[in-house]
Design an enzyme around this catalytic site. Structure first.
Site, PDB file in Angstrom:
ATOM      1  N   LYS A 186       0.824  -1.216   0.000  1.00  0.00           N
ATOM      2  CA  LYS A 186       0.000   0.000   0.000  1.00  0.00           C
ATOM      3  C   LYS A 186       0.857   1.265   0.000  1.00  0.00           C
ATOM      4  CE  LYS A 186      -4.325  -1.926   1.480  1.00  0.00           C
ATOM      5  NZ  LYS A 186      -3.897  -3.340   1.710  1.00  0.00           N
TER       6      LYS A 186
HETATM    7  C1  LIG Z   1      -4.497  -4.396   1.015  1.00  0.00           C
HETATM    8  C2  LIG Z   1      -3.725  -5.675   0.930  1.00  0.00           C
HETATM    9  C3  LIG Z   1      -4.029  -6.692  -0.007  1.00  0.00           C
HETATM   10  C4  LIG Z   1      -5.210  -6.593  -0.930  1.00  0.00           C
HETATM   11  O1  LIG Z   1      -5.005  -5.670  -1.953  1.00  0.00           O
HETATM   12  P1  LIG Z   1      -6.249  -5.142  -2.808  1.00  0.00           P
HETATM   13  O2  LIG Z   1      -5.669  -4.132  -3.728  1.00  0.00           O
HETATM   14  O3  LIG Z   1      -7.216  -4.567  -1.838  1.00  0.00           O
HETATM   15  O4  LIG Z   1      -6.813  -6.325  -3.529  1.00  0.00           O
HETATM   16  C5  LIG Z   1      -3.228  -7.816  -0.072  1.00  0.00           C
HETATM   17  N1  LIG Z   1      -2.186  -7.970   0.770  1.00  0.00           N
HETATM   18  C6  LIG Z   1      -1.870  -7.040   1.698  1.00  0.00           C
HETATM   19  C7  LIG Z   1      -0.729  -7.297   2.603  1.00  0.00           C
HETATM   20  C8  LIG Z   1      -2.607  -5.859   1.796  1.00  0.00           C
HETATM   21  O5  LIG Z   1      -2.280  -4.952   2.734  1.00  0.00           O
END
Ligand SMILES: *Cc1c(COP(=O)(O)O)cnc(C)c1O
Length: 418
Positions: free
Chosen positions: A104
């Site tokens: 993120k």
């Molecule tokens: C947010 C997140 C996801 C999921 O990603 P999306 O874009 O919401 O599908 C997967 N793994 C981790 C560690 C995350 O923080």
């Protein structure tokens, strides 16, 4: 970049407007009216930021000059996304080298810098208001740290986030306030929602969200797909551990721009709304179920509307296969990757690994590893023979800076109006 709302194609806007709005006024998601084809080569000697600059200029060059884009990118990214080969035809794209050790960081940091860029030009100020159940708040707080023109207020539920998450949320930052709410995540979310609807607060501040449906978080998530290709130099299959499907949607955008990703594997845990949709053609949101890959515990993926939009006139099965991975399979995958390759893969990456094992495609498979395994140390240590080491950026160090608050909208309102 021009964008339209998935719910009304006549409602169009610019990238600058879309990132401050977040959602379109009709509740739809913004989607580009057209996507450029990427021209020029992506070569192995280009850095991550070089590649990001090429992709960002193609997408946003009409609104932000290439020079300014490069500045934004250099401020956002001082970390890499290494492609680690496990064996012939199978690699892991490590997306956890940012400051909060989860992918993120890629989206949140680019959004923060582009918002700062637009605000500075207009000499405006805004407040980002977010509720978090843990990870998003830390990534957002860190991404906006020190960005001029932006104050950040993060609400988190007292006692309901991990020690590590709380430390990331409450580190001292000049323009970020963490509010520790005496309630659960849903209470925090309700308070935020009420604040957006409140006219008195609107007189004091311009509130904006920073959630994952914002197009400014999606665009930068295309960069690492291009980067993976620059390292591989061959068409590949991407296995994407998915929750709200922002990551996978970004990959689909990269493919639409001409990147040779032959197929996507939508890997979910037992929250299987999307794989069920692929199987049955019916989309049925479900209440979320708790798992060891908890960042993907989502029963109604917020980017679904965008994916649906992209496949309005095209068979989705040509491009995406879905697999739902059980808790046992996830733990088994963590153990297997460690035994076979002496590599620690976190529970989210493990879901993508297990799904890739089920998929029969023959091109090189790239597993997107979305978090550092140390973020899930308890789970890792319960599965693996050796304890997972905590990297420097996750060591507890900072003092906690949080303002306690009752689960009471009036208190939040007083705070935001003061
Ligand atoms: C947010 C997140 C996801 C999921 O990603 P999306 O874009 O919401 O599908 C997967 N793994 C981790 C560690 C995350 O923080």
């Amino acid at each position: 970049m021009h964008l339209y709302s998935t719910r009304n194609h006549d409602h169009q806007t610019t990238f600058e407007e879309a990132i401050f709005e977040g959602l379109a006024p009709d509740g739809g998601l913004y989607y580009p009216t057209s996507l450029p084809q990427l021209s020029g080569e992506l070569t192995p000697d280009m850095s991550f930021n070089d590649i990001a600059e090429v992709a960002a200029s193609a997408l946003l060059g009409d609104e932000i000059s290439e020079n300014d884009l490069r500045t934004i990118i250099d401020r956002a990214y001082n970390f890499d996304a290494p492609l680690h080969q496990l064996e012939n035809g199978l690699s892991v794209l490590e997306l956890f080298h940012g400051p909060t050790a989860a992918f993120k960081d890629f989206g949140a940091r680019f959004m923060a810098q582009t918002m700062g860029y637009f605000l500075e030009k207009k000499n405006r100020a805004i407040t980002i208001l977010v509720a978090t159940s843990g990870d998003t708040g830390g990534a957002v707080a860190d991404a906006f740290n020190g960005v001029a023109g932006i104050n950040v207020v993060v609400l988190y539920p007292k006692g309901k986030v991990s020690a590590l998450q709380e430390q990331q949320l409450t580190a001292k930052r000049p323009n970020v306030t963490a509010l520790e709410i005496d309630g659960v995540f849903d209470d925090c979310q309700k308070m935020v929602k009420d604040a957006f609807g409140d006219k008195d607060i609107a007189q004091h501040r311009t509130l904006t969200t920073a959630n994952s449906i914002n197009i400014a978080r999606l665009i930068p998530q295309t960069f690492y797909y291009f980067y993976a290709y620059s390292r591989l130099q061959e068409p590949f299959i991407a296995s994407v551990p998915s929750g709200n499907f922002g990551n996978l949607t970004a990959g689909l955008i990269a493919k639409s721009m001409g990147l040779p990703i032959t197929h996507f594997i939508a890997a979910t845990n037992k929250n299987d709304t999307f794989p069920k949709y692929l199987e049955t053609g019916t989309y049925t949101p479900q209440p979320s179920q708790q798992t060891i890959s908890n960042a993907m515990d989502i029963g109604n993926p917020s980017n679904f509307e965008r994916i649906q939009e992209m496949y309005a006139e095209k068979d989705i099965h040509e491009d995406i296969s879905g697999y739902s991975i059980s808790e046992e399979e996830t733990a088994q995958a963590v153990a297997e990757v460690f035994e076979k390759y002496q590599y620690s893969i976190d529970p989210h990456g493990a879901v993508a690994y297990a799904a890739a094992q089920k998929h029969s495609g023959t091109e090189h498979k790239v597993i997107l590893e979305t978090a550092h395994p140390a973020k899930f140390k308890e789970v890792m240590d319960s599965i693996l023979p050796e304890p997972t080491e905590i990297p420097a950026q996750l060591q507890q160090s900072d003092e906690k800076h949080a303002t306690p608050m009752k689960n009471d909208f009036a208190e939040l309102k007083a705070f935001l109006c003061s």
